[in-house]
Design a protein around this motif. Structure first.
Motif, PDB file in Angstrom:
ATOM      1  N   ASN A 174      -1.748 -17.853 -27.554  1.00  0.00           N
ATOM      2  CA  ASN A 174      -0.591 -18.516 -26.942  1.00  0.00           C
ATOM      3  C   ASN A 174      -0.453 -19.972 -27.393  1.00  0.00           C
ATOM      4  O   ASN A 174       0.438 -20.679 -26.931  1.00  0.00           O
ATOM      5  CB  ASN A 174      -0.703 -18.459 -25.412  1.00  0.00           C
ATOM      6  N   ASN A 175      -1.326 -20.381 -28.292  1.00  0.00           N
ATOM      7  CA  ASN A 175      -1.288 -21.744 -28.828  1.00  0.00           C
ATOM      8  C   ASN A 175      -0.288 -21.804 -29.982  1.00  0.00           C
ATOM      9  O   ASN A 175      -0.470 -21.129 -31.004  1.00  0.00           O
ATOM     10  CB  ASN A 175      -2.688 -22.127 -29.321  1.00  0.00           C
ATOM     11  N   PRO A 176       0.791 -22.602 -29.855  1.00  0.00           N
ATOM     12  CA  PRO A 176       1.814 -22.641 -30.904  1.00  0.00           C
ATOM     13  C   PRO A 176       1.310 -23.193 -32.235  1.00  0.00           C
ATOM     14  O   PRO A 176       1.962 -23.012 -33.270  1.00  0.00           O
ATOM     15  CB  PRO A 176       2.898 -23.545 -30.301  1.00  0.00           C
ATOM     16  N   SER A 177       0.162 -23.854 -32.227  1.00  0.00           N
ATOM     17  CA  SER A 177      -0.410 -24.328 -33.485  1.00  0.00           C
ATOM     18  C   SER A 177      -1.209 -23.238 -34.181  1.00  0.00           C
ATOM     19  O   SER A 177      -1.388 -23.255 -35.399  1.00  0.00           O
ATOM     20  CB  SER A 177      -1.332 -25.535 -33.230  1.00  0.00           C
ATOM     21  N   ARG A 180       2.232 -19.429 -35.085  1.00  0.00           N
ATOM     22  CA  ARG A 180       3.423 -20.248 -35.322  1.00  0.00           C
ATOM     23  C   ARG A 180       4.660 -19.362 -35.438  1.00  0.00           C
ATOM     24  O   ARG A 180       4.860 -18.689 -36.449  1.00  0.00           O
ATOM     25  CB  ARG A 180       3.225 -21.098 -36.581  1.00  0.00           C
ATOM     26  N   LYS A 182       8.735 -18.839 -35.466  1.00  0.00           N
ATOM     27  CA  LYS A 182      10.028 -19.475 -35.715  1.00  0.00           C
ATOM     28  C   LYS A 182      11.060 -18.382 -35.934  1.00  0.00           C
ATOM     29  O   LYS A 182      11.119 -17.756 -36.992  1.00  0.00           O
ATOM     30  CB  LYS A 182       9.957 -20.400 -36.937  1.00  0.00           C
ATOM     31  N   ARG A 213      -0.143 -12.268 -25.394  1.00  0.00           N
ATOM     32  CA  ARG A 213       0.852 -13.346 -25.303  1.00  0.00           C
ATOM     33  C   ARG A 213       1.747 -13.227 -24.074  1.00  0.00           C
ATOM     34  O   ARG A 213       2.090 -12.127 -23.646  1.00  0.00           O
ATOM     35  CB  ARG A 213       1.744 -13.359 -26.559  1.00  0.00           C
TER      36      ARG A 213
END
Length: 236
Positions: A174-177, A180, A182, A213
């Motif tokens: 769940n970490n957007p880094s 990723r 888009k 997620r």
């Protein structure tokens, strides 16, 4: 009388085994609490005073764990892996990346659980081979690079191992880094590329990621992999 003696020996052996693993988990927990901050390691402090790390690795060399007790086996080797990684870095510190150390993963050996092993063999032959359906290992084994999920300030313990692995996997995915997203494109860590078979046993990589997620990725999303960051996960 002979039968009673044998039973006593077996009981004492089991007690010693239980005590040694309990001590290992307790002392590992204290070590990680002391030297891990925000997912990074105080390598400089350990280099100055390596007594606790060396004591843990000496303990790990003499402990025997069995696959018949899978939680103890897995927790022991996850901690042993993370401690061995730290030892490998501290031995050559200061260094900017584990990749700057020749043979870091496949040549340097450690005596863990009474077996001489490399980091690669520990991960692939001791953990992944014996527990092929447990892909969550990848979010607990920390290779000293910033591209890895962060190391936690505690030891992995048999009694709560499932919860710890679940927590770290949910946190990473769940970490957007780390994942990723888009639009209809998603960039995954190269961990998913290198260990693809672990994440696609019951579906696609997206299926696996979506299991953990909160905000699901579209099933038809185009998958690619972003470059791994091998910079050292050190506390500056």
């Amino acid at each position: 009388m002979k039968k009673i003696t044998i039973i006593l020996i077996l009981l004492l052996t089991q007690l010693g085994f239980s005590q040694s693993t309990a001590d290992f988990f307790t002392k590992s927990d204290a070590f990680f609490k002391s030297y891990v901050v925000n997912g990074k390691v105080k390598y400089n402090a350990i280099k100055k005073d390596p007594v606790a790390l060396n004591e843990l690795l000496d303990m790990a060399a003499t402990i025997t764990v069995s696959k018949s007790e899978p939680k103890t086996y897995q927790a022991f080797y996850i901690n042993a892996y993370n401690l061995a990684v730290i030892k490998g870095i501290v031995t050559k510190y200061p260094v900017k990346s584990p990749l700057n150390i020749k043979g870091f993963f496949d040549k340097t050996t450690y005596n863990l659980g009474g077996k001489v092993t490399t980091l690669n063999d520990l991960e692939n032959k001791i953990l992944r081979k014996n527990f092929p359906n447990e892909a969550r290992f990848h979010f607990a084994l920390v290779c000293a690079g910033l591209g890895c999920p962060p190391i936690i300030p505690e030891a992995y313990k048999p009694s709560v191992l499932g919860k710890q692995l679940q927590r770290q996997t949910v946190k990473a995915l769940n970490n957007p880094s780390f994942i990723r997203v888009k639009g209809k494109k998603v960039q995954l860590s190269q961990i998913f590329e290198w260990y693809k078979e672990d994440f696609t046993r019951n579906g696609s990589e997206i299926d696996y990621v979506n299991t953990f997620r909160k905000e699901k990725i579209p099933s038809g999303a185009k998958v690619s992999y972003y470059p791994y960051d091998w910079s050292l996960n050190r506390v500056k």
